[in-house]
Design an enzyme around this catalytic site. Structure first.
Site, short mmCIF file in Angstrom:
data_model
loop_
_atom_site.label_atom_id
_atom_site.label_comp_id
_atom_site.label_asym_id
_atom_site.label_seq_id
_atom_site.Cartn_x
_atom_site.Cartn_y
_atom_site.Cartn_z
N GLU A 198 19.04 91.14 20.95
CA GLU A 198 18.52 90.75 22.26
C GLU A 198 19.20 91.57 23.36
O GLU A 198 20.41 91.80 23.31
CB GLU A 198 18.81 89.26 22.50
N TYR A 226 13.96 87.24 30.10
CA TYR A 226 13.15 87.17 31.33
C TYR A 226 13.97 86.43 32.37
O TYR A 226 14.46 85.32 32.11
CB TYR A 226 11.88 86.39 30.98
N ALA A 251 15.15 83.99 35.10
CA ALA A 251 14.66 82.62 35.24
C ALA A 251 13.53 82.45 36.27
O ALA A 251 12.51 81.83 35.99
CB ALA A 251 15.82 81.69 35.56
N ALA A 282 7.18 74.30 27.59
CA ALA A 282 6.82 75.56 26.91
C ALA A 282 5.54 75.41 26.10
O ALA A 282 4.77 76.37 25.95
CB ALA A 282 7.98 76.02 26.03
N TYR A 294 16.58 74.38 19.16
CA TYR A 294 17.97 74.02 19.45
C TYR A 294 18.55 73.21 18.30
O TYR A 294 18.34 72.00 18.21
CB TYR A 294 18.02 73.22 20.77
N LYS A 338 5.16 72.43 20.00
CA LYS A 338 5.09 73.87 20.30
C LYS A 338 4.44 74.61 19.12
O LYS A 338 3.64 75.52 19.32
CB LYS A 338 6.49 74.44 20.57
N LYS A 370 25.46 95.21 24.51
CA LYS A 370 26.66 95.93 24.06
C LYS A 370 26.37 96.66 22.75
O LYS A 370 26.42 96.05 21.67
CB LYS A 370 27.81 94.95 23.83
P1 FAD Z 1 10.69 73.20 26.15
O1 FAD Z 1 10.33 73.48 24.75
O2 FAD Z 1 9.61 72.95 27.12
O3 FAD Z 1 11.72 71.97 26.12
C1 FAD Z 1 12.48 71.63 27.27
C2 FAD Z 1 12.91 70.17 27.17
O4 FAD Z 1 11.77 69.33 27.35
C3 FAD Z 1 13.50 69.78 25.79
O5 FAD Z 1 14.51 68.83 26.01
C4 FAD Z 1 12.31 69.16 25.07
O6 FAD Z 1 12.72 68.23 24.07
C5 FAD Z 1 11.59 68.49 26.24
N1 FAD Z 1 10.14 68.34 26.04
C6 FAD Z 1 9.28 69.26 25.56
N2 FAD Z 1 8.03 68.78 25.58
C7 FAD Z 1 8.08 67.52 26.10
C8 FAD Z 1 7.13 66.51 26.37
N3 FAD Z 1 5.83 66.68 26.11
N4 FAD Z 1 7.56 65.34 26.92
C9 FAD Z 1 8.88 65.14 27.20
N5 FAD Z 1 9.83 66.06 26.95
C10 FAD Z 1 9.44 67.24 26.41
N6 FAD Z 1 15.72 81.22 29.66
C11 FAD Z 1 15.32 82.15 30.55
O7 FAD Z 1 15.27 81.88 31.77
N7 FAD Z 1 14.93 83.41 30.15
C12 FAD Z 1 14.95 83.78 28.85
O8 FAD Z 1 14.61 84.92 28.52
C13 FAD Z 1 15.39 82.83 27.86
N8 FAD Z 1 15.43 83.14 26.55
C14 FAD Z 1 15.81 82.19 25.62
C15 FAD Z 1 15.79 82.52 24.26
C16 FAD Z 1 16.18 81.59 23.31
C17 FAD Z 1 16.15 81.96 21.85
C18 FAD Z 1 16.61 80.30 23.72
C19 FAD Z 1 17.06 79.29 22.69
C20 FAD Z 1 16.62 79.95 25.06
C21 FAD Z 1 16.22 80.89 26.04
N9 FAD Z 1 16.19 80.58 27.41
C22 FAD Z 1 15.79 81.53 28.32
C23 FAD Z 1 16.66 79.26 27.88
C24 FAD Z 1 15.48 78.25 27.99
O9 FAD Z 1 14.59 78.66 28.98
C25 FAD Z 1 16.11 76.88 28.33
O10 FAD Z 1 16.88 76.40 27.25
C26 FAD Z 1 15.14 75.81 28.83
O11 FAD Z 1 15.92 74.75 29.39
C27 FAD Z 1 14.23 75.20 27.79
O12 FAD Z 1 13.25 76.07 27.41
P2 FAD Z 1 12.24 75.70 26.18
O13 FAD Z 1 11.24 76.79 26.12
O14 FAD Z 1 13.03 75.40 24.97
O15 FAD Z 1 11.60 74.36 26.77
#
Ligand code: FAD
Length: 303
Positions: free
Chosen positions: A16, A48, A50, A121, A141, A161, A268
């Site tokens: 990454e 990406y 935030a 997401a 996670y 998802k 890095k």
């Molecule tokens: P979601 O899957 O939407 O989940 C977020 C929270 O909402 C979770 O607690 C989930 O349980 C809950 N949830 C989901 N659906 C529902 C529903 N229908 N009702 C109630 N609760 C729900 N961030 C950046 O800004 N840029 C990046 O490039 C980036 N890359 C990442 C890459 C990886 C591999 C990881 C693990 C994280 C990355 N992140 C990045 C961080 C990520 O954006 C955050 O962790 C964010 O808080 C959650 O994103 P998610 O897509 O997992 O969210």
């Protein structure tokens, strides 16, 4: 597409990189990404920003990786974006021939201000799926997302998802492989069958250790804490110990059948290269064997 690479279920390493926040840093990030690309990874992901303000750099770096023959994975977040912005990025990705997208919600900003087009997401995944022939990844996670009430609910949302159309999931970093093994057991039990890419963060200095642990809220095994305590104030030793720890994690994962390894290489190239060298040497020495020998790995690191 990354789903085709993962379908082979052979050991793969991917890396990454993150794009610059400002134009003046673009060249140095692009150079670091190019150096890592020379290691011939299975694919490389580009994060990406935030708020979406640096989305152009994500597209540009992903396009430059593609031009170098590396399969790019462009991250895309939605909670701070309008639908219009998301679609304009998707159009740019299409124009550059970038076929892999990691679809994320993004963190909720501290001031709580978000756009109202997306909440989760899963909504973004459904929309990307309907927008073209993309291979879509999502985040997972192993210790549960920080906002989720419990792991069971978090896994239920992960399933949403997958049902929305994601092809693979990439795990948040973890420092105890048992956390991932337990998570894999739980998601397979819920019939989530897509490939899981294990995210490994080599911790190479004490400040990074403190920051990563605080931000991710990850469980830190005593073995890792001892390492930071002992080597934290000796940068050269901490770097070597951190890489050795990550390498040990990688070998154990592969030994246990987790073949897709994604290294959070933090722009890095030297850290990425050390992992690759060890991985390649190990694979050559022990083809098809589930061997774990950390002292040997450390000895090789010192060569
Ligand atoms: P979601 O899957 O939407 O989940 C977020 C929270 O909402 C979770 O607690 C989930 O349980 C809950 N949830 C989901 N659906 C529902 C529903 N229908 N009702 C109630 N609760 C729900 N961030 C950046 O800004 N840029 C990046 O490039 C980036 N890359 C990442 C890459 C990886 C591999 C990881 C693990 C994280 C990355 N992140 C990045 C961080 C990520 O954006 C955050 O962790 C964010 O808080 C959650 O994103 P998610 O897509 O997992 O969210």
């Amino acid at each position: 597409k990354i789903r085709d690479i993962l379908a082979k279920n052979e050991p793969t390493l991917s890396f990454e990189v993150f794009p610059p926040k400002t134009e003046d840093k673009y060249e140095s990030v692009e150079m670091a990404a190019s150096e890592i690309a020379k290691l011939n990874p299975a694919f490389m992901s580009v994060t990406y920003g935030a708020g979406g303000g640096t989305s152009q750099y994500t597209v540009d770096i992903a396009a430059s990786l593609k031009a170098k023959g590396v399969t790019p994975l462009a991250h895309l977040t939605c909670v701070s974006s309008t639908r219009e912005k998301v679609h304009s990025v998707l159009e740019q990705l299409k124009a550059e021939g970038i076929e892999n997208v990691l679809a994320l919600r993004g963190d909720i900003p501290k001031d709580g201000k978000v756009e109202n087009d997306y909440r989760y997401a899963s909504e973004l995944i459904a929309e990307i799926k309907a927008s073209g022939d993309f291979c879509i990844g999502a985040a997972c996670y192993p210790e549960g997302h920080v906002e989720s009430v419990n792991k069971t609910e978090d896994i239920q949302h992960l399933k949403e998802k997958v049902e929305a159309g994601c092809d693979f999931i990439t795990a948040q970093m973890f420092f105890d492989n048992n956390t991932l093994y337990n998570f894999l057991y739980r998601i397979r039990e819920k019939d989530i069958k897509v490939p899981v890419v294990a995210g490994i963060m080599p911790i190479t200095n004490a400040a990074q250790a403190a920051r990563s642990i605080q931000m991710s809220g990850c469980y830190i095994p005593a073995r890792f804490k001892a390492l930071v305590d002992r080597f934290g104030d000796n940068p050269a030793a901490m770097k070597q110990a951190g890489i050795a720890y990550a390498t040990d994690q990688i070998i154990d994962l592969i030994a246990n059948g987790v073949n897709a390894i994604h290294v959070y290489s933090m722009n890095k190239p030297d850290v990425a290269a050390t992992n690759v060298l060890n991985f390649k040497e190990f694979a050559e020495k022990y083809p098809g064997h589930a061997v774990k020998n950390i002292s040997q790995v450390i000895a090789e690191l010192r060569m």
